[in-house]
Motif scaffolding. Structure first.
Motif, PDB file in Angstrom:
ATOM      1  N   UNK A   1       0.782  -1.247   0.164  1.00 18.93           N
ATOM      2  CA  UNK A   1      -0.181   0.129  -0.075  1.00 18.93           C
ATOM      3  C   UNK A   1       0.670   1.218   0.070  1.00 18.93           C
ATOM      4  N   UNK A   2       2.065   1.319   0.732  1.00 17.65           N
ATOM      5  CA  UNK A   2       2.917   2.431   0.947  1.00 17.65           C
ATOM      6  C   UNK A   2       3.501   2.513  -0.637  1.00 17.65           C
ATOM      7  N   UNK A   3       3.839   1.576  -1.355  1.00 18.99           N
ATOM      8  CA  UNK A   3       4.411   1.699  -2.566  1.00 18.99           C
ATOM      9  C   UNK A   3       3.371   2.327  -3.425  1.00 18.99           C
TER      10      UNK A   3
ATOM     11  N   UNK B   1      -8.066  -2.132  -3.685  1.00 15.92           N
ATOM     12  CA  UNK B   1      -8.003  -3.752  -3.968  1.00 15.92           C
ATOM     13  C   UNK B   1      -6.981  -4.635  -3.256  1.00 15.92           C
ATOM     14  N   UNK B   2      -5.886  -3.961  -2.833  1.00 17.54           N
ATOM     15  CA  UNK B   2      -5.013  -4.664  -1.933  1.00 17.54           C
ATOM     16  C   UNK B   2      -5.532  -4.573  -0.543  1.00 17.54           C
TER      17      UNK B   2
ATOM     18  N   UNK C   1      -8.203  -7.486  -0.374  1.00 17.03           N
ATOM     19  CA  UNK C   1      -7.372  -8.478  -0.484  1.00 17.03           C
ATOM     20  C   UNK C   1      -7.033  -9.099   0.919  1.00 17.03           C
ATOM     21  N   UNK C   2      -6.525  -7.923   1.640  1.00 16.22           N
ATOM     22  CA  UNK C   2      -6.080  -8.204   2.932  1.00 16.22           C
ATOM     23  C   UNK C   2      -7.134  -8.674   3.798  1.00 16.22           C
ATOM     24  N   UNK C   3      -8.184  -7.911   3.923  1.00 20.16           N
ATOM     25  CA  UNK C   3      -9.485  -8.116   4.557  1.00 20.16           C
ATOM     26  C   UNK C   3     -10.030  -9.632   4.241  1.00 20.16           C
ATOM     27  N   UNK C   4      -9.923 -10.067   3.135  1.00 19.27           N
ATOM     28  CA  UNK C   4     -10.432 -11.337   2.823  1.00 19.27           C
ATOM     29  C   UNK C   4      -9.432 -12.438   3.322  1.00 19.27           C
TER      30      UNK C   4
END
Length: 99
Positions: free
Chosen positions: A47-49, A75-76, A79-82
């Protein structure tokens, strides 16, 4: 030619037998307790990138690239929450049975 093949066969046989002798057996098992930390670090870095890329594209006056990059952190994080809902309970409820 056949002597070279025989020589290669002997070398490979020795190498495979040495690999079988030098097997590392850990004395403890963490049960994957470190993987949530690795996953969170990876997601944070990603996310930082994305945010840095959006900023760089904005500074270079590339509005199309900047606007196309905006959905990536969203979207990232989805995906993390999934992954958090799907895999984190597995790491928290580690079986007490040792194999």
């Amino acid at each position: 030619m056949t002597l070279e093949v025989l020589h290669l066969s002997v070398i490979l046989d020795l190498q495979i037998s040495m690999q079988l002798l030098n097997v590392f057996a850990p004395k403890y098992e963490t049960g994957g307790k470190f993987w949530p930390i690795v996953h969170n670090s990876t997601i944070f870095s990603l996310v930082l990138m994305h945010i840095i890329a959006i900023g760089i594209f904005g500074l270079k006056k590339l509005p199309l690239a900047s606007s196309l990059t905006i959905p990536l952190p969203v979207l990232t994080l989805l995906f993390n929450e999934f992954c958090r809902k799907r895999f984190l309970p597995i790491f928290r409820d580690y079986s007490a049975e040792v194999h």
